[in-house]
Design a protein around this motif. Sequence first.
Motif, PDB file in Angstrom:
ATOM      1  N   THR A  14       3.940   7.359  -3.314  1.00  0.00           N
ATOM      2  CA  THR A  14       4.747   6.149  -3.184  1.00  0.00           C
ATOM      3  C   THR A  14       6.147   6.478  -2.657  1.00  0.00           C
ATOM      4  N   THR A  34       0.947   3.145  -9.394  1.00  0.00           N
ATOM      5  CA  THR A  34       0.390   2.356  -8.298  1.00  0.00           C
ATOM      6  C   THR A  34      -1.036   1.984  -8.670  1.00  0.00           C
ATOM      7  N   ASP A  52      -0.563   2.815   0.932  1.00  0.00           N
ATOM      8  CA  ASP A  52      -0.356   3.591  -0.289  1.00  0.00           C
ATOM      9  C   ASP A  52      -1.505   3.286  -1.236  1.00  0.00           C
TER      10      ASP A  52
HETATM   11 MG    MG Z   1       2.349   5.726  -6.664  1.00  0.00          MG
END
Ligand code: MG
Length: 667
Positions: A14, A34, A52
């Motif tokens: 990230t 995430t 991502d």
């Molecule tokens: Mg992350």
Amino acid sequence: MIFALAGNQNSGKTTLFNQLTGSNQRVGNFPGVTIEQKIGEVTGKKDVSIVDLPGIYSLSPYTSEEIITRDFLLKQKPDGIINIVDATNIERNLYLTMQLVELQIPMVLALNMMDEVQANNGSIDIQHLREALGIPVVPISAVKKHGLAELMEQAIETAHQQKKPERIDFCSGAVHRAIHAVAHLVEDHAQKQGFPMRFAATKLVEGDAPVLKSLFLDANETDMIEHAVKEMETELNTDREAALADMRYQFIEDVCTKCVVKPKESREYRRSVSLDTVLTHKVWAFPAFLGIMLTVFWLTFGVIGNRLSELMEIGLENLSTVVDGGLTAYGINPVIHSLIINGIFAGVGAVLMFIPIIVVLFFFLSLLEDSGYMARVAYVMDKPLRKIGLSGRSFVPMLMGFGCTVPAVMATRTLASERDKKMTVLLTPFMSCSAKLPIYALFTAAFFPKNQALVMICLYITGIILGVLSGFIMKKTIFRGAPVPFVMELPNYRFPSLKSVLLLMWEKAKDFIQRAFTIIFLATVIIWFLQSFDIRLNHVEDGTNSILALIGRLISGIFVPIGFSDWRISTALITGFTAKEAVISTLAVLTGANIAELKDVMHTLFSPLSAISFLVFTLLYTPCVAAVAAVKRELGSVKGTVFVILYQTGFAWFAAFCVYQLGRLIW
Ligand code: MG
Ligand code: GDP
């Protein structure tokens, strides 16, 4: 052109994503931050996007966020993969790299955290690594922005030329024979389903059920595969998964002895170990946690946040007076005047007043999270959580529950078993969300001005204890069975980054202001309307004849046993279903108090005892609509969702009943 960012948890994906795209996704020194894929365009490069993805350790997924990553790689077929590897932990990280290579998608390896490796006198022979793995390797530091331009250039070039990884064969001996035998057998099936052949073969040898199912092999073929695997297992004298893991680690070990000079035991690591002797100690961990939380609450409510809230109150009050004077001078219609001053200013202002407290609290919490301490708490909590049938993993969503139940419920996707997930979803509403803070802050300031921080922490702890109790009941009834084992990597303690702390504070404040001017605003106007008119839509001077009073009186009977006889209280509790802050804004509108009078007016509605009962009830009763919708999404069942609402409200009523009735006996 789309690139997928794939790598282990906490390897810096990230951070890299934010640097490359200029976006501000949440970074945490904490595995599992995430949970959804995020796409962003690379700044300065037209038509190049990166995605991502949640962190994974292998391509055999266990949890639903790991499945997101695997599905993205297999089905969306990105133009290239940027495999981000934590260079301070290279052996374990390369395990994933070796599986990604089998996907035969153009790939570049980004060797991250090189700043830390170099600072501790380690080095990595990039040229050698690149030859051994057959893919370009670029050393970078995502935090320090080193090597990012080279990385993107290399990635774009590799994808442009469709340069697939040069080497997929890392095996030898029995594993080699098994994989090749299976590969020939399933080549046509893999092609038909769009799977890379080599990936399919390895996964079949490993015994991956989803891949086996999606290849539609016939009984004969499955049989032959099983024979090949049996042969391999007997020859190596291990099971299939271990055989492949051994093969991969053997290769990684060979490569690393040749090209990695291990960094000295880093300063960060040594510091972490010595901090952990206390913070994860068998005995001291709990008092340390409690002490830290108490300090945070004391600073927030006793020292900083409250002062700031007072300033905010004065500011809002002055603004209200100025507008009030202006409207009177202008001679505006008294109904509109009342809407603006008694409705909007009172309702929205009552919520805005508490923004400083929330921002300050989240400042401290994000410091704790970013430093890596919260990961320790999850580890320490594993043992007590196991007693109620959950693992330390569930601590992450529960912790988020103190912010807002919506992302907390979403974060249960990181849990490996359905049982753990459902149970955690049911328990997160017990973690008191930040929207309830204005209620606590107002009531403690009005009734317990001397012990504000203490009462506050008691509320939080009560929520936790009752959650634990519920967990206990659930474990004995609807959720029998054992939680999955808990594996979580403890990252080194890091100095929290100012940027990510400020970002979180800003997001919290923004979120609150947004809510104040949307849902709270709307609720305020509706409440003002319902209390300003009677059922024939005549404007009433006194609220007791209004539509709202009528409704409030209908239901207030339910609340008498827990100490609220005034119809305005029951009405406030009902509007709390739209958003918890609405409880305060409704009380402000209904009492007609301005911001400065709000605290005093509470004394006319509540006794100290019924104030406690009220706090307990609001602490526990049904989560707001947004949270209920999130619960519905994650549980996927209406029955379960209705259960959550009824269970929470029933529980809240019962707890408040006990508090009020016992209190009356003692008082
Ligand atoms: Mg992350
Ligand atoms: P993710 O889980 O892979 O998305 O990892 P994050 O981007 O959330 O980062 C995890 C932690 O590693 C954060 O505390 C970052 O500040 C830290 N980090 C990321 N890149 C670097 C780097 O190049 N050097 C150092 N020293 N730390 C980094």
